[in-house]
Design an enzyme around this catalytic site. Structure first.
Site, mmCIF file in Angstrom:
data_model
loop_
_atom_site.group_PDB
_atom_site.id
_atom_site.type_symbol
_atom_site.label_atom_id
_atom_site.label_comp_id
_atom_site.label_asym_id
_atom_site.label_seq_id
_atom_site.Cartn_x
_atom_site.Cartn_y
_atom_site.Cartn_z
ATOM 1 C CE1 TYR A 161 65.418 45.630 32.925
ATOM 2 C CE2 TYR A 161 65.877 46.765 34.991
ATOM 3 C CZ TYR A 161 66.210 45.809 34.060
ATOM 4 O OH TYR A 161 67.310 45.023 34.236
ATOM 5 C CG HIS B 154 71.826 36.630 32.384
ATOM 6 N ND1 HIS B 154 71.652 36.832 31.032
ATOM 7 C CD2 HIS B 154 71.154 37.655 32.998
ATOM 8 C CE1 HIS B 154 70.929 37.938 30.846
ATOM 9 N NE2 HIS B 154 70.609 38.446 32.027
ATOM 10 C CG ASP C 194 68.398 20.943 31.503
ATOM 11 O OD1 ASP C 194 68.901 21.304 30.421
ATOM 12 O OD2 ASP C 194 69.066 20.443 32.436
ATOM 13 C CG HIS D 159 65.700 39.366 27.855
ATOM 14 N ND1 HIS D 159 65.757 38.932 29.153
ATOM 15 C CD2 HIS D 159 66.061 38.331 27.074
ATOM 16 C CE1 HIS D 159 66.151 37.677 29.158
ATOM 17 N NE2 HIS D 159 66.347 37.284 27.913
ATOM 18 C CB ILE D 160 62.042 44.915 29.589
ATOM 19 C CG1 ILE D 160 60.860 44.078 30.097
ATOM 20 C CG2 ILE D 160 61.686 46.399 29.495
ATOM 21 C CD1 ILE D 160 60.522 44.297 31.565
ATOM 22 C CB SER D 161 66.925 46.110 28.911
ATOM 23 O OG SER D 161 67.464 44.891 29.423
ATOM 24 N NE ARG E 58 72.389 43.544 33.233
ATOM 25 C CZ ARG E 58 71.818 43.309 34.418
ATOM 26 N NH1 ARG E 58 70.909 42.353 34.532
ATOM 27 N NH2 ARG E 58 72.134 44.019 35.480
HETATM 28 O O1 CA2 Z 1 65.726 43.256 30.265
HETATM 29 C C1 CA2 Z 1 65.170 42.337 30.849
HETATM 30 O O2 CA2 Z 1 63.989 42.032 30.702
HETATM 31 C C2 CA2 Z 1 65.956 41.518 31.885
HETATM 32 O O3 CA2 Z 1 65.526 40.173 31.767
HETATM 33 C C3 CA2 Z 1 65.572 42.083 33.240
HETATM 34 C C4 CA2 Z 1 66.328 41.440 34.387
HETATM 35 C C5 CA2 Z 1 67.826 41.428 34.109
HETATM 36 O O4 CA2 Z 1 68.504 40.721 35.138
HETATM 37 C C6 CA2 Z 1 68.161 40.813 32.763
HETATM 38 O O5 CA2 Z 1 69.548 40.866 32.560
HETATM 39 C C7 CA2 Z 1 67.448 41.548 31.661
HETATM 40 C C8 CA2 Z 1 66.050 42.190 35.685
HETATM 41 C C9 CA2 Z 1 64.617 42.168 36.095
HETATM 42 C C10 CA2 Z 1 64.441 43.049 37.302
HETATM 43 O O6 CA2 Z 1 63.580 44.097 36.930
HETATM 44 C C11 CA2 Z 1 63.501 45.197 37.724
HETATM 45 C C12 CA2 Z 1 62.717 46.202 37.263
HETATM 46 C C13 CA2 Z 1 62.584 47.352 37.974
HETATM 47 C C14 CA2 Z 1 63.221 47.509 39.177
HETATM 48 C C15 CA2 Z 1 64.023 46.493 39.652
HETATM 49 C C16 CA2 Z 1 64.139 45.317 38.928
#
Ligand code: CA2
Length: 150
Positions: A24, A82, A89, A102-104, A113
């Site tokens: 992230y 997910h 809705d 999404h960041i990733s 995911r």
């Molecule tokens: O890639 C993304 O933006 C996600 O939405 C991030 C979610 C993940 O569950 C999705 O599958 C993809 C997770 C967000 C939690 O972010 C954290 C960042 C740093 C440390 C812990 C959690």
């Protein structure tokens, strides 16, 4: 008065920058807010930036954006992407363009995911650009707003 883009962040994104930097990055959510405000300023848009770990609060914020006829919503719904039919809705129920961020790159990660309940009701989806995706989403929404007649 400037039109508003809502930027809604889901569960655990308050922890951004504190763990899992390989996935992230190192930017915090406060850094992301600054980035969004900068992008919005360029387009003379206002930002309403929020984070919640609670699904219903995100649903309420989407309804609010709809009632206020916001210029758009950037939704970074985290893991609710997910799982949440309720957020899906809510997005389908409002007449506001939504960009999912999404960041990733969720498609390069675990299989669970790969499914997004939000993508089918969003105007667009961005993933894998890191936090820069938020600014790209605001640029995209600004383009839509500029093209809209009313
Ligand atoms: O890639 C993304 O933006 C996600 O939405 C991030 C979610 C993940 O569950 C999705 O599958 C993809 C997770 C967000 C939690 O972010 C954290 C960042 C740093 C440390 C812990 C959690």
């Amino acid at each position: 008065m400037a039109k508003t883009v809502y930027v809604l962040n889901g569960p655990n994104l308050n922890l951004l920058g504190t763990r899992e930097p390989e996935t992230y990055g190192r930017a915090t959510l406060a850094d992301v807010e600054k980035l969004c405000r900068k992008a919005a300023d360029r387009h003379k848009l206002a930002i309403d930036f929020r984070q919640s770990n609670h699904e219903g609060e995100i649903v309420d914020a989407i309804h609010q954006a709809g009632a206020e006829k916001a210029a758009g919503i950037v939704v970074s719904a985290g893991a609710f992407t997910h799982t949440s039919i309720a957020i899906r809705d809510a997005i389908a129920a409002v007449e506001v363009p939504v960009v999912e961020v999404h960041i990733s790159n969720i498609f390069a990660r675990e299989r669970f995911r790969h499914r997004s309940h939000i993508a089918p009701v969003a105007k667009a989806t961005l993933c894998g650009f890191g936090v820069a995706g938020y600014a790209l989403a605001i640029d995209g929404l600004a383009g839509l707003t500029a093209r809209r007649k009313v």
